[in-house]
Design an enzyme around this catalytic site. Structure first.
Site, PDB file in Angstrom:
ATOM      1  N   ASP A 160       0.834  -1.203   0.000  1.00  0.00           N
ATOM      2  CA  ASP A 160       0.000   0.000   0.000  1.00  0.00           C
ATOM      3  C   ASP A 160       0.872   1.257   0.000  1.00  0.00           C
ATOM      4  OD1 ASP A 160      -2.214  -1.592   0.106  1.00  0.00           O
ATOM      5  OD2 ASP A 160      -2.506  -1.376   2.271  1.00  0.00           O
TER       6      ASP A 160
HETATM    7  N1  URA Z   1      -1.660  -5.747   3.949  1.00  0.00           N
HETATM    8  C1  URA Z   1      -2.059  -4.443   3.962  1.00  0.00           C
HETATM    9  O1  URA Z   1      -3.073  -4.087   4.545  1.00  0.00           O
HETATM   10  N2  URA Z   1      -1.264  -3.553   3.328  1.00  0.00           N
HETATM   11  C2  URA Z   1      -0.120  -3.876   2.690  1.00  0.00           C
HETATM   12  O2  URA Z   1       0.562  -2.999   2.139  1.00  0.00           O
HETATM   13  C3  URA Z   1       0.257  -5.233   2.675  1.00  0.00           C
HETATM   14  C4  URA Z   1      -0.527  -6.156   3.309  1.00  0.00           C
END
Ligand code: URA
Length: 229
Positions: free
Chosen positions: A101
């Site tokens: 993310d």
């Molecule tokens: N889970 C999430 O919520 N975000 C990420 O970036 C990776 C795994």
């Protein structure tokens, strides 16, 4: 693809012309003169015909320590991308083997080898991914049993694979998941109304984030790391 078909298609030569070139030893595969066209070639084989290189793409495998505020993408109209941080001539051939993310940090893999990236990302492989997580509220032992039992995600109508949680302190833990659902870890903690305030990927399979890489830095993977996939 067969070597002779590749040469015919690339140079618009007839099958007969290509047969002559083989007979005259004017075709080199990975530096060796070959006299038959039935060799199977991949995107990474070096092919030379009469001294001209038709294909010389060398495989590239990188790990990056993704910084916060960067998109796991190769292009974005608004924000900085992981690819923007790379300064290599072949960078436009690269794609991401798994995403993080926008505000997550840590291990990001980039490659130009689609076969390799499919192996590490395809769900059937159940590649373990370990993250360090920090939350707003306390993480209790109840979380570990809920995560290991699997959690129902209504939107996708599925139950997550058992995940492992190691509580490190009141608000920090290490979590290992075996798939990569949308915002998976945030949603798992969200079940307890506990907000994830930092998420840092430490490893994917046997590949661990190099502790010497500062945020935004990257390096080539080693042979051992590449062949661990
Ligand atoms: N889970 C999430 O919520 N975000 C990420 O970036 C990776 C795994």
């Amino acid at each position: 693809m067969r070597l002779d078909r590749f040469i015919e298609n690339t140079l618009s030569y007839s099958a007969q012309t290509v047969r002559h070139l083989f007979a005259e030893r004017k075709i080199f595969l990975n530096g060796i003169a070959v006299d038959k066209g039935r060799h199977q070639i991949s995107a990474f084989c070096r092919v030379e015909v009469e001294g001209n290189s038709l294909q010389a793409r060398t495989p590239a495998y990188l790990m990056m320590n993704k910084p916060k505020g960067c998109v796991s993408a190769t292009s974005d109209i608004k924000n900085m991308t992981a690819l923007d941080l790379i300064d290599l001539p072949n960078k436009n051939d690269l794609h991401l083997a798994g995403r993080l993310d926008f505000n997550s940090t840590g291990l990001l893999l980039l490659t130009n080898d689609g076969t390799w990236s499919r192996k590490i990302t395809q769900p059937q492989q159940k590649t373990p991914k370990t993250y360090w997580v920090e939350t707003l509220d306390e993480i209790t032992a109840e979380y570990a049993s809920k995560f290991s039992a699997g959690m129902y995600f209504r939107f996708e109508n599925l139950t997550t694979l058992p995940a492992e949680l190691k509580i490190l302190s009141t608000n920090t833990a290490e979590i290992t998941i075996y798939e990569g659902r949308y915002h998976q870890i945030k949603r798992m903690f969200g079940f307890f109304q506990n907000e994830v305030i930092a998420l840092h990927r430490l490893s994917m399979g046997k590949i661990e984030l190099d502790p010497n890489l500062l945020a935004g830095e990257y390096r080539n993977l080693t042979e051992v790391e590449i062949s661990s996939v």
